[in-house]
Scaffold this motif. Structure first.
Motif, short mmCIF file in Angstrom:
data_model
loop_
_atom_site.label_atom_id
_atom_site.label_comp_id
_atom_site.label_asym_id
_atom_site.label_seq_id
_atom_site.Cartn_x
_atom_site.Cartn_y
_atom_site.Cartn_z
N ALA A 265 -8.62 -11.65 -15.45
CA ALA A 265 -8.77 -10.19 -14.63
C ALA A 265 -7.74 -10.15 -13.61
O ALA A 265 -7.05 -8.91 -13.56
CB ALA A 265 -10.07 -10.13 -14.13
N TRP B 65 -4.24 -9.59 -15.33
CA TRP B 65 -4.35 -8.34 -15.81
C TRP B 65 -4.04 -7.27 -14.75
O TRP B 65 -3.38 -6.36 -14.87
CB TRP B 65 -5.40 -8.21 -16.93
CG TRP B 65 -5.75 -6.82 -17.60
CD1 TRP B 65 -4.70 -6.12 -18.15
CD2 TRP B 65 -6.85 -6.22 -17.71
NE1 TRP B 65 -5.22 -4.82 -18.62
CE2 TRP B 65 -6.67 -5.06 -18.27
CE3 TRP B 65 -8.28 -6.37 -17.46
CZ2 TRP B 65 -7.56 -4.05 -18.73
CZ3 TRP B 65 -9.16 -5.50 -17.51
CH2 TRP B 65 -8.84 -4.24 -18.28
N LYS B 66 -5.33 -7.14 -13.75
CA LYS B 66 -5.17 -5.93 -13.03
C LYS B 66 -4.57 -6.17 -11.68
O LYS B 66 -4.21 -5.36 -11.02
CB LYS B 66 -6.74 -5.48 -12.80
CG LYS B 66 -7.63 -4.91 -14.13
CD LYS B 66 -7.15 -3.49 -14.16
CE LYS B 66 -7.71 -3.01 -15.34
NZ LYS B 66 -7.39 -1.49 -15.37
N ASN C 256 -5.79 -7.32 -9.06
CA ASN C 256 -6.62 -6.81 -7.94
C ASN C 256 -7.63 -7.83 -7.76
O ASN C 256 -8.71 -8.00 -8.71
CB ASN C 256 -7.24 -5.22 -8.58
CG ASN C 256 -8.40 -4.69 -7.59
OD1 ASN C 256 -8.75 -5.33 -6.55
ND2 ASN C 256 -8.45 -3.35 -7.60
N VAL D 130 -11.63 -6.50 -8.15
CA VAL D 130 -12.02 -6.45 -9.53
C VAL D 130 -12.41 -7.99 -10.16
O VAL D 130 -13.40 -8.27 -10.83
CB VAL D 130 -11.00 -5.96 -10.70
CG1 VAL D 130 -11.29 -6.02 -12.10
CG2 VAL D 130 -10.94 -4.48 -10.08
#
Length: 112
Positions: A87, A90-91, A93, A96
């Motif tokens: 995650a 990917w993001k 962040n 998240v």
């Protein structure tokens, strides 16, 4: 047990908020006009990854890598770690990845 009055609680909150604000603002005030020394740049660059490594070791220290039928609890921990990495890549962040991995870990812990 002594009761704390409302004005004393307010005064304590005000003093602590000023102390916290002062400690947070101190580096910005200190280094606003000049370049920070090499030691500070070293700490800024290398301490966050070292802290993350320590946190990973601490979080996984009690994980048993036996099979789940034998009392092992590694599947939720492993899934949470993998989710965090994927995650975050990917993001990009942190919120998240941290909250998502925590939710996944707790759900798997409950289900397994």
């Amino acid at each position: 047990m002594n009761q704390v009055s409302v004005p004393m609680a307010f005064l304590g909150t005000l003093v602590m908020s000023l102390v916290i604000y002062g400690t947070r603002a101190f580096p910005f005030v200190l280094f606003s006009r000049k370049e920070p020394p090499g030691f500070i740049r070293f700490v800024e660059k290398f301490i966050p990854p070292m802290i993350m490594a320590v946190l990973v070791v601490y979080c996984l220290k009690d994980v048993s890598f036996k099979m789940p039928s034998e009392g092992g609890n590694w599947i939720p921990a492993f899934a949470g770690c993998v989710f965090t990495v994927v995650a975050h890549i990917w993001k990009k962040n942190a919120m998240v990845s941290i909250f998502g991995a925590t939710a996944l870990y707790m759900i798997l812990l409950y289900l397994l």
